[in-house]
Write an enzyme that holds these catalytic residues in place. Structure first.
Site, short mmCIF file in Angstrom:
data_model
loop_
_atom_site.label_atom_id
_atom_site.label_comp_id
_atom_site.label_asym_id
_atom_site.label_seq_id
_atom_site.Cartn_x
_atom_site.Cartn_y
_atom_site.Cartn_z
N GLU A 17 -10.28 15.73 9.14
CA GLU A 17 -10.98 15.51 10.40
C GLU A 17 -10.73 16.75 11.23
OE1 GLU A 17 -9.58 12.28 13.03
OE2 GLU A 17 -10.39 13.86 14.29
N CYS A 69 -9.72 14.33 19.56
CA CYS A 69 -10.87 14.80 18.76
C CYS A 69 -12.14 14.11 19.24
CB CYS A 69 -10.64 14.56 17.30
SG CYS A 69 -9.93 12.97 16.98
N1 LIG Z 1 -10.05 17.91 16.24
C1 LIG Z 1 -8.83 17.47 16.35
O1 LIG Z 1 -8.55 16.28 16.35
C2 LIG Z 1 -7.71 18.42 16.46
C3 LIG Z 1 -6.41 17.90 16.50
C4 LIG Z 1 -5.36 18.79 16.60
C5 LIG Z 1 -5.63 20.14 16.66
N2 LIG Z 1 -6.90 20.60 16.65
C6 LIG Z 1 -7.21 22.05 16.73
O2 LIG Z 1 -6.25 22.77 15.98
C7 LIG Z 1 -5.64 23.78 16.78
C8 LIG Z 1 -4.23 23.99 16.31
O3 LIG Z 1 -3.55 22.76 16.35
P1 LIG Z 1 -2.72 22.17 15.15
O4 LIG Z 1 -1.50 22.96 14.89
O5 LIG Z 1 -2.51 20.76 15.41
O6 LIG Z 1 -3.70 22.24 13.89
P2 LIG Z 1 -3.65 23.11 12.58
O7 LIG Z 1 -4.88 22.84 11.82
O8 LIG Z 1 -3.35 24.52 12.89
O9 LIG Z 1 -2.39 22.53 11.78
C9 LIG Z 1 -2.35 21.20 11.30
C10 LIG Z 1 -1.47 21.15 10.06
O10 LIG Z 1 -2.12 21.84 9.00
C11 LIG Z 1 -1.30 22.88 8.49
N3 LIG Z 1 -2.16 24.02 8.19
C12 LIG Z 1 -2.91 24.72 9.07
N4 LIG Z 1 -3.59 25.70 8.42
C13 LIG Z 1 -3.26 25.59 7.12
C14 LIG Z 1 -3.63 26.32 5.96
N5 LIG Z 1 -4.45 27.36 6.01
N6 LIG Z 1 -3.10 25.95 4.78
C15 LIG Z 1 -2.26 24.89 4.71
N7 LIG Z 1 -1.87 24.17 5.77
C16 LIG Z 1 -2.36 24.52 6.96
C17 LIG Z 1 -0.31 23.20 9.61
O11 LIG Z 1 0.88 23.76 9.10
C18 LIG Z 1 -0.13 21.83 10.23
O12 LIG Z 1 0.83 21.11 9.50
C19 LIG Z 1 -5.82 23.28 18.19
O13 LIG Z 1 -5.81 24.29 19.13
C20 LIG Z 1 -7.15 22.59 18.12
O14 LIG Z 1 -8.17 23.54 18.28
C21 LIG Z 1 -7.95 19.76 16.55
O1 LIG Z 2 -7.74 12.98 18.15
C1 LIG Z 2 -8.25 12.25 17.31
C2 LIG Z 2 -8.22 10.78 17.40
C3 LIG Z 2 -8.81 10.25 18.65
C4 LIG Z 2 -8.52 8.82 18.78
O2 LIG Z 2 -8.03 8.18 17.88
C5 LIG Z 2 -8.84 8.15 20.03
O3 LIG Z 2 -9.67 8.67 20.79
O4 LIG Z 2 -8.27 7.07 20.27
#
Ligand SMILES: NC(=O)c1ccc[n+]([C@@H]2O[C@H](COP(=O)([O-])OP(=O)(O)OC[C@H]3O[C@@H](n4cnc5c(N)ncnc54)[C@H](O)[C@@H]3O)[C@@H](O)[C@H]2O)c1
Ligand SMILES: O=CCCC(=O)C(=O)O
Length: 526
Positions: A265, A302
């Site tokens: 997601e 999200c």
């Molecule tokens: N859409 C969403 O629900 C949502 C939620 C959290 C974060 N984010 C986005 O992600 C950005 C960074 O936040 P984050 O640290 O939570 O997300 P991230 O995607 O950077 O990391 C999430 C997990 O995935 C791992 N990971 C990241 N890139 C990887 C790769 N190339 N290979 C293997 N593992 C990898 C990380 O180590 C971590 O455990 C935020 O600024 C935001 O833009 C989006």
């Molecule tokens: O960030 C992702 C999940 C969002 C959610 O579960 C909520 O809006 O309650």
């Protein structure tokens, strides 16, 4: 419970030897104890080997055993008491009430999956009895059920340190399906992860399950995350996070000799459509409520409403004035990590500097080390269409209003949007025809369509869809919230002309399980 900073590999605890991380309390900027050493390829190997060794025994557990295991995990989480809440608050900067609500959601979803496991509908048992006299060819006896895929790698999400993390929805649905789980813990909340992980580990022990049913590793995405997804014993992936991270995992999974499904997601801007009669009737109320949803949890959902579409004119002016007033009073809020704050500030900067985009309001100034200031922007439909960068998710409390000439333009913009988790309609009775015209476009673009609500705050239930076409998720045929999430980790197997004693219980003529089954195409309750 004293935190040890250790990984959980089956029944054992182990200190990682790679570069250690400490949680940063985003409210104070202070590094927290203990340090969490990262795992190496050797720990990935060990966790996957244990998960694989546990798979056949775990999937053979009775429905009752598996359901009671999920309930035991829920119980163990609750028994952590305030310690879990306090650590999650400190590591995430989220308020106590939110974390308590998230804990209730987490244990609630484990208990809901226990019910799902018990009722057995997920097995989707089907029987097509043999038709030996059928002409021109007889039909064999065919029986089908769903079986679990195998060990699942789960990536804890930063923004829901309980409900989308170690014992969160991906773990609950994979365990419910009969899949062992190896968690890659998120470095933003290692202490919360250790506590939740130890609760799951204790439940495995109490329920006398094989130790490999659950492991949890700390460490770098490039080593532990990539290593897990590449391991041949991992058969599916659950992920919530950035688009870059999700896409990297999709590539690794697709490049394996045996590619596997990745349920990632990733990014969604959750458009909100303000239809004309609704705007006429209640533009101010919509503006105020919209800001409530936008700023909830510092906008780190999200489901955050990052895009608003409306017809230009006096009603939109009223909406903008009300939203600007509410946003102007919104306090700066602590974001999850310095990295997430930086990404948010860069996103706001990008919108601020975009030609033909006007900043219409900003929240109160920040005064803490990791605080994000809410922001609201506006542009017109032609400028939005001309700059694909405007569609990129800005993770945090920022949103973009698009002024449209008419509702046809709103539909045209919707038609070109990327896949989304949600779309929202603010409408009155008089808007029904406009809504009807938008609906086919939205159904093709999103996983959940709401009327007169706001997208943040996802109900964990049977009918929920928290998913959507790419890039909101990697696979729009699924959901990561709600009981349907179990299907991601199952696949059908057909048993042809099997002797009764070799058949699984759920497919026997006199099954002791008393399930609802599809027999010769008709639902039959035993
Ligand atoms: N859409 C969403 O629900 C949502 C939620 C959290 C974060 N984010 C986005 O992600 C950005 C960074 O936040 P984050 O640290 O939570 O997300 P991230 O995607 O950077 O990391 C999430 C997990 O995935 C791992 N990971 C990241 N890139 C990887 C790769 N190339 N290979 C293997 N593992 C990898 C990380 O180590 C971590 O455990 C935020 O600024 C935001 O833009 C989006
Ligand atoms: O960030 C992702 C999940 C969002 C959610 O579960 C909520 O809006 O309650």
């Amino acid at each position: 419970m004293a935190l040890t900073g250790e990984m959980l590999i089956g029944a054992t605890r182990l200190r990682g030897t790679e570069r250690p991380v400490r949680a940063i309390n985003p409210s104070t900027g202070e590094a927290m104890e203990p340090a969490y050493g990262g795992g190496t390829a050797a720990e990935v190997e060990r966790a996957c080997a244990l998960a694989w060794a546990a798979f056949d025994t775990y999937r053979a557990t009775t429905l009752e055993q598996r359901a009671s295991f999920l309930e035991t995990v829920a119980q163990e989480l609750m028994e952590l008491g305030d310690e879990l809440v306090e650590r999650a608050v400190a590591e995430s900067g989220l308020p106590r009430g939110r974390i308590e609500g998230e804990r209730a959601r987490t244990v609630g979803q484990l208990r809901l999956f226990a019910q799902v496991v018990r009722d057995g509908l997920w097995l989707d048992a089907r029987i097509d009895p043999a038709l030996p006299d059928r002409k021109p060819l007889p039909r064999p006896d065919l029986r089908q059920r769903q079986i679990p895929l195998g060990p699942v790698a789960v990536f804890g999400a930063s923004n829901f340190p309980l409900a989308f993390s170690v014992a969160g929805g991906d773990t609950a649905s994979a365990l419910a399906a009969g899949c062992p789980v190896v968690v890659k813990a998120h470095s933003a909340h290692p202490g919360t992860s250790e506590l939740a992980g130890r609760a799951v580990q204790a439940a495995v022990r109490k329920c006398e399950l094989p130790e490999g049913v659950f492991s949890m590793l700390f460490g770098a995405g490039s080593v532990v995350g990539q290593g897990l997804v590449a391991d041949p014993r991992i058969k599916a992936v659950g992920f919530t996070g950035s688009r870059a991270g999700g896409v990297a995992l999709m590539k690794t999974a697709a490049a394996r000799p045996e590619p596997i499904p990745v349920y990632a997601e990733m990014s969604s801007i959750n458009p909100v459509f303000l239809l004309p009669a609704a705007m006429k009737a209640r533009a101010e109320a919509i503006g105020k409520a919209f800001v409530g949803s936008l700023t909830m949890g510092a906008g780190q959902f999200c489901t955050n409403p990052g895009l608003v579409l409306a017809v230009e004119g006096p009603e939109l002016d009223r909406f903008v004035a009300a939203a600007a007033e509410a946003l102007g009073a919104a306090p700066a809020a602590t974001m999850l990590t310095p990295g997430i704050l930086k990404a948010y500030q860069e996103g706001v900067e990008r919108l601020s500097n975009a030609p033909k985009v006007q900043k219409v309001a900003e929240g109160l100034l920040h005064n803490g080390p990791t605080q994000g200031q809410a922001a609201l922007f506006m542009t017109d439909a032609a400028s939005f269409a001309a700059d694909p960068g405007l569609e990129e998710e800005v993770f945090g409390a920022a949103s973009l209003i698009i002024r449209c000439q008419d509702t046809g333009t709103m539909r045209d913009v919707a038609e070109k949007l990327e896949g989304q988790l949600t779309a929202t309609l603010q409408m009155e009775k008089e808007d029904v025809e406009e809504a009807r015209a938008l609906l086919p476009v939205l159904e093709r673009r999103v996983g959940r369509i709401l009327v007169n609500g706001y997208p943040t705050g996802v109900e964990v239930s049977h009918a929920m869809v928290h998913g959507g076409p790419y890039p909101s998720t990697a696979d729009g045929r699924s959901t990561s919230v709600g009981t349907l999430a179990i299907r991601r980790f199952l696949r059908p197997v057909c048993y042809q002309d099997f002797p009764a004693e070799l058949l699984p219980e759920e497919l026997r003529d006199n099954s002791p399980l008393h399930l609802l089954r599809l027999e010769d195409g008709k639902p039959v309750q035993h």
